[in-house]
Design an enzyme around this catalytic site. Structure first.
Site, PDB file in Angstrom:
ATOM      1  CE1 TYR A   2      -3.784   2.344   0.908  1.00 32.78           C
ATOM      2  CE2 TYR A   2      -1.755   3.745   2.012  1.00 32.78           C
ATOM      3  CZ  TYR A   2      -3.384   3.612   1.605  1.00 32.78           C
ATOM      4  OH  TYR A   2      -3.808   4.707   1.538  1.00 32.78           O
ATOM      5  CD  GLU A   7      -5.847   4.208  -1.217  1.00 37.30           C
ATOM      6  OE1 GLU A   7      -5.870   4.544  -0.062  1.00 37.30           O
ATOM      7  OE2 GLU A   7      -6.864   4.109  -1.917  1.00 37.30           O
TER       8      GLU A   7
END
Lengths: 313, 383
Positions: B101, B186
């Protein structure tokens, strides 16, 4: 308490001194003000209304219109030019958002100590730059996207109507404009006059934070209570609650929070009002305020009722 | 503005962040052609701006060419949390060893940018405790300190000697956030493949609406909608799933009105903030926007401000009825000048003015409830 320490910045600036001066000053309660964007539609309307209220507007700024007059007020190309002729530490900015950063640079690098930033839709990157500038120049910037600041019966800097406000000892700090008027009006009707009403702005990033506002008033004898008008989104209210607990803030505080019924991940008008997961939700703010012994009103009309109870204790 | 995945991936490509090969299909014919090009297995990803698409069944791997068309048909047109699937991104399937992530976002509470990294990607970051958050000076992203931070993060992410791939992607992502004025960029998951290469399997970007004026390339991503139309008029509108339109001046006031409406068991059809100026044109325009929404059974107006001339608002409402823009009842609380004149003007229309917002809400909720009862059971009588 976790990260409060990071945000509490001791303000060496006395905002009341800038707003009113001191009793021995020649310009006591008549502090000179510059209006940036004075010839625009919005700027000119509110220049008149501020003047009607008694605000001492000494100069206006509109790039390219230096040398003109507006209602007898001299207009300059820049704050830099205006301060050569007029001693002023306060400016109110009405320029369109695209020109905001340039106006802020002009003001903050030329002696303005309190800048009230009215424009809506300022890019957040420009606001971040403005925060840096204010810090470097030891100035306070209120906003952007603020209705402004009012010391009832002394000075009105911004777009708020005059009629809701009355002189007194309560301070109202608000993220919302119309709610600041509405709640101040209700306070006025209930006999709670205001020492100061200040809108920090509805954007995700405010130049002057809630906690900094509390720092400005915590040691003042002429303030006996505080009303905070918050909104969903961000964590400013939660941080404020931590601040109230960890620094043992003693004045009675009552809050209202708008947006309880808003769905997640939808921006409710204000760029700042958005809930991600539980982050920024009304529940999270209400429960933190409960820990700080700050009652939260269900509707604007309930604010003076809660304040009265709180003051009686 | 939140970009749709394929738009975000277009930006990733522009910035040299690796993404899977993919095509956007809006109908079966296109989909067939792209599927032939990509081969099987491939991934179908519905292009809607909602989280948890995997769970909602609108991100799927298709291994069998025979099931492809059924899968696509089932996904296209599906309504997910109020958004209808109108296009599907078809991508090559990318086997990988690990999922990470990585995001860069504007941390409001610290009033600066921050980077979040976790070696446990592919799930919601909120549910992961193994993550690192660092503030980031985005104006100085090419300096040595920034570089050292990224190398530290690379080793935290499990890149032993050679984290340069990862550092490179992170630097490109920072540059994208900086140049496009994003509030969030993101990558979740960021996949590590067996040969050590990395690829962004998903992309989420939110850009600053207020900065769109200096980003023509991002404005091109805007889709026509009532919300966009409202923004052009200087309003802000959010469509909601109730049946009472809420209109007011000031975001806080409108939110507050919605909250009180919800406490009174009413449901808002929209949030509509007309901004500071309650002028004739503004209110007329606001009512026009409301008329484009579905399922509005009543309009609740809450205007406050000492400089609001309520007779002008009343005139706008009268005109909107006369021009047949609106048909439903208006319940209004308008605090300001000339309230008596306004009340007179509204006589004979379907609009009613109230002293307090509480009364206006109560009456609006009761009226809508009456309609529902009538629809369900013709023998019941309202009033």
């Amino acid at each position: 308490m976790s990260n409060v320490g990071l945000e509490v910045k001791k303000h060496t600036i006395d905002i009341f001194r800038i707003l009113q001066g001191s009793a021995e000053d020649e310009d006591y309660n008549k502090r000179p003000v510059i209006v940036q964007g004075i010839t625009g539609k919005f700027g000119s309307l509110h220049t008149r209304l501020m003047r009607e209220y008694g605000t001492n507007i000494v100069a206006g700024v509109t790039p390219g219109k230096g040398g003109q007059k507006f209602d007898g007020i001299p207009v300059y190309d820049s704050v830099r030019d205006a301060v050569k002729e007029h001693k002023a530490e306060i400016s109110v900015v009405f320029v369109p958002a695209q020109h905001f950063l340039n106006a802020a640079i002009d003001a903050l690098t030329n002696g303005i100590r309190l800048m009230v930033a009215i424009p809506e839709h300022v890019p957040v990157r420009d606001t971040l730059k403005c925060i840096k500038l204010a810090r470097e120049n030891n100035a306070v910037v209120v906003g952007p996207n603020t209705p402004g600041v009012i010391v009832p019966e002394v000075i009105k800097l911004g777009i708020m109507p005059a009629q809701p406000f009355s002189k007194g000892r309560t301070v109202v700090i608000s993220r919302s404009g119309t709610l600041m008027y509405e709640i101040s009006h209700r306070l006025t009707l209930a006999g709670f006059g205001q020492r100061l009403c200040l809108g920090i702005g509805g954007d995700p990033v405010n130049c002057l934070t809630l906690i900094e506002c509390f720092e400005l008033i915590r040691d003042r004898d002429d303030v006996d209570s505080v009303v905070v008008v918050g909104e969903i989104g961000g964590s400013a209210e939660e941080q404020l609650a931590e601040y109230i607990i960890s620094t043992n803030f003693r004045k009675p505080v009552v809050a209202y929070i708008a947006g309880r019924s808003a769905p997640k991940e939808k921006r409710m008008g204000h760029a700042g009002a958005i809930v991600y997961g539980t982050y920024g939700s009304a529940e999270s703010k209400v429960s933190m305020f409960a820990k700080a012994d700050v009652p939260v009103a269900k509707r604007p009309a309930e604010v003076p009722i809660l304040l009265e109870k709180k003051m009686r204790r | 503005m939140r970009l749709v995945e394929y738009q975000a991936k277009m930006l990733f490509k522009d910035y040299g962040i690796p993404v899977p090969r993919g095509y956007l299909a809006t109908n079966m014919e296109e989909a067939r052609r792209y599927a032939r090009e990509l081969g099987f297995p491939l991934v179908l990803k519905a292009q809607v701006r909602v989280g948890g698409r995997g769970k909602a069944g609108i991100v799927k791997v298709c291994r069998d060419p025979n099931s492809f068309e059924d899968m696509l048909r089932e996904m296209m047109g599906k309504n997910v949390q109020g958004e209808v699937v109108k296009s599907i991104l078809l991508e090559e399937f990318m086997p990988h060893d690990r999922e990470l992530y990585l995001s860069i976002f504007l941390d409001r509470s610290k009033r600066s940018y921050a980077i979040i990294a976790s070696p446990e990607g592919g799930v919601e970051i909120e549910s992961v405790s193994n993550k690192k958050v660092h503030t980031l000076d985005i104006d100085a992203n090419n300096n040595n300190n920034g570089n050292r931070l990224l190398h530290d993060i690379a080793s935290y992410m499990g890149f032993n000697e050679d984290g340069s791939n990862f550092v490179d992607v992170a630097m490109r992502l920072i540059r994208l956030v900086d140049e496009k004025e994003a509030e969030l960029a993101e990558i979740n998951p960021l996949a590590v493949r067996s040969d050590g290469s990395i690829v962004a399997l998903d992309a989420k970007i939110i850009v600053d609406d207020n900065a769109l004026f200096r980003h023509e390339e991002l404005r091109a991503f805007e889709e026509e909608s009532v919300e966009v139309e409202a923004r052009r008029s200087g309003f802000s509108l959010v469509e909601l799933d109730g049946n009472i339109a809420v209109v007011g001046n000031g975001a806080g006031l409108v939110m507050s009105t919605m909250d009180m409406l919800s406490d009174a068991n009413g449901r808002a059809a929209c949030f509509l903030d007309v901004g500071g100026g309650a002028t004739l044109d503004n209110i007329y325009k606001a009512l026009t926007l409301v008329s484009k929404l579905h399922n509005v059974k009543a309009i609740l107006v809450n205007l406050y401000g000492g400089i609001v001339d309520t007779s002008i608002v009343a005139k706008a409402i009268v005109n909107a009825y006369k021009d047949n823009i609106i048909q439903v009842q208006v319940f209004a609380r308008i605090a300001g000048r000339n309230a008596d004149i306004a009340r007179d003007m509204l006589k004979g229309t379907k609009a009613v003015m109230f002293e307090s917002v509480e009364e206006a809400i109560e009456n609006a909720v009761r009226a809508v409830k009456g309609m529902n009862d009538n629809n369900g059971n013709s023998s019941s009588s309202s009033r």
